[in-house]
Design a protein around this motif. Structure first.
Motif, PDB file in Angstrom:
ATOM      1  N   ASP A   2      23.999 -13.647 -34.518  1.00 26.53           N
ATOM      2  CA  ASP A   2      24.075 -12.857 -33.294  1.00 26.53           C
ATOM      3  C   ASP A   2      23.717 -13.684 -32.059  1.00 26.53           C
ATOM      4  N   TRP A   3      23.783 -13.053 -30.900  1.00 23.08           N
ATOM      5  CA  TRP A   3      23.574 -13.757 -29.637  1.00 23.08           C
ATOM      6  C   TRP A   3      22.192 -14.390 -29.565  1.00 23.08           C
ATOM      7  N   TYR A   4      21.171 -13.714 -30.087  1.00 28.52           N
ATOM      8  CA  TYR A   4      19.804 -14.229 -30.005  1.00 28.52           C
ATOM      9  C   TYR A   4      19.671 -15.555 -30.761  1.00 28.52           C
ATOM     10  N   VAL A   5      20.194 -15.597 -31.963  1.00 31.12           N
ATOM     11  CA  VAL A   5      20.122 -16.806 -32.785  1.00 31.12           C
ATOM     12  C   VAL A   5      20.906 -17.940 -32.124  1.00 31.12           C
ATOM     13  N   GLY A  27      26.741 -27.458 -17.477  1.00 35.61           N
ATOM     14  CA  GLY A  27      28.203 -27.432 -17.481  1.00 35.61           C
ATOM     15  C   GLY A  27      28.806 -27.801 -18.827  1.00 35.61           C
ATOM     16  N   ILE A  28      27.992 -27.801 -19.871  1.00 35.59           N
ATOM     17  CA  ILE A  28      28.483 -28.197 -21.193  1.00 35.59           C
ATOM     18  C   ILE A  28      29.670 -27.324 -21.598  1.00 35.59           C
ATOM     19  N   GLN A  29      30.659 -27.948 -22.205  1.00 36.99           N
ATOM     20  CA  GLN A  29      31.870 -27.221 -22.577  1.00 36.99           C
ATOM     21  C   GLN A  29      31.622 -26.320 -23.792  1.00 36.99           C
ATOM     22  N   ILE A  30      32.344 -25.220 -23.812  1.00 35.60           N
ATOM     23  CA  ILE A  30      32.223 -24.258 -24.900  1.00 35.60           C
ATOM     24  C   ILE A  30      32.613 -24.905 -26.231  1.00 35.60           C
ATOM     25  N   TYR A  43      35.234 -18.578 -29.589  1.00 39.58           N
ATOM     26  CA  TYR A  43      35.115 -19.071 -28.217  1.00 39.58           C
ATOM     27  C   TYR A  43      34.493 -17.997 -27.319  1.00 39.58           C
ATOM     28  N   LYS A  44      34.995 -16.779 -27.434  1.00 38.45           N
ATOM     29  CA  LYS A  44      34.526 -15.679 -26.584  1.00 38.45           C
ATOM     30  C   LYS A  44      33.034 -15.421 -26.803  1.00 38.45           C
ATOM     31  N   LYS A  45      32.607 -15.427 -28.065  1.00 34.71           N
ATOM     32  CA  LYS A  45      31.206 -15.171 -28.377  1.00 34.71           C
ATOM     33  C   LYS A  45      30.320 -16.286 -27.815  1.00 34.71           C
ATOM     34  N   VAL A  54      27.408 -15.983 -24.979  1.00 31.37           N
ATOM     35  CA  VAL A  54      26.045 -16.385 -25.322  1.00 31.37           C
ATOM     36  C   VAL A  54      25.571 -17.531 -24.427  1.00 31.37           C
ATOM     37  N   LYS A  55      26.489 -18.385 -24.005  1.00 32.44           N
ATOM     38  CA  LYS A  55      26.107 -19.466 -23.088  1.00 32.44           C
ATOM     39  C   LYS A  55      25.528 -18.882 -21.803  1.00 32.44           C
ATOM     40  N   GLN A  56      26.108 -17.782 -21.318  1.00 35.94           N
ATOM     41  CA  GLN A  56      25.594 -17.125 -20.112  1.00 35.94           C
ATOM     42  C   GLN A  56      24.165 -16.640 -20.352  1.00 35.94           C
TER      43      GLN A  56
END
Length: 170
Positions: free
Chosen positions: A91-94, A108-111, A128-130, A134-136
């Motif tokens: 999940d997002w937390y992990v 600015g690290i790439q996805i 990619y979307k996840k 999560v990067k945000q």
């Protein structure tokens, strides 16, 4: 963390759950949450009763004010099969707590770089979307949210007026 054992102590429930998830990602197991209460967290292998009898319970210790692994039944006896798809419990937390150091070092690290790092760390490909979402959240963890920054603006204005006489704030 490569292993879970009875008696392990954790600062919070969130940290205990994180450790359980990490263990399962690294060993390619999956689990179902059987009980999730404010003072108790019980999980079992998703193959429980069929081919595996792994079950684990963590609970809040009121005296130590910490979470503790109370009971772990056996070891996973189900077969592991490393898959390249996204893990259900990833999940997002992990993800955020595993990429926050990368994002803090290079906002600015790439996805695709983060996806490759997660694949190497967990053995699972995350969409990619996840990872973008999560990067945000990882940026918020590392640097604070835009809302928090905006809320500090009045304080900064007062400080500027105090230390730089003649400063006009509108």
């Amino acid at each position: 963390m490569n292993d879970l054992y009875e008696g392990m102590i954790f600062e919070s429930k969130q940290v205990a759950v994180y450790a359980i998830k990490q263990f399962h990602f690294l060993h390619s197991f999956n689990f179902d949450v059987q009980e999730n209460k404010s003072d108790k967290y019980v999980v079992k292998c998703n193959q429980y009763g069929k081919v595996c009898h792994w079950r684990m319970r963590a609970s809040f210790n009121k005296i130590r004010r910490r979470w503790k692994m109370k009971k772990i039944n056996k070891i996973h006896t189900c077969k592991t099969s490393l898959i390249s798809q996204d893990h259900v419990r990833l999940d997002w937390y992990v993800i955020a707590h595993n990429i926050v150091h990368l994002v803090k070092t290079n906002p600015g690290i790439q996805i695709k770089t983060l996806i490759a790092d997660l694949l190497q760390h967990f053995g699972y490909t995350v969409t990619y979307k996840k990872v973008w979402t999560v990067k945000q959240k990882a940026l918020d963890i590392a640097f604070g949210s835009w809302e928090e920054s905006y809320n500090y603006l009045p304080v900064w204005m007062i400080v500027a007026q105090h230390f730089v006489p003649g400063t006009i704030v509108r």
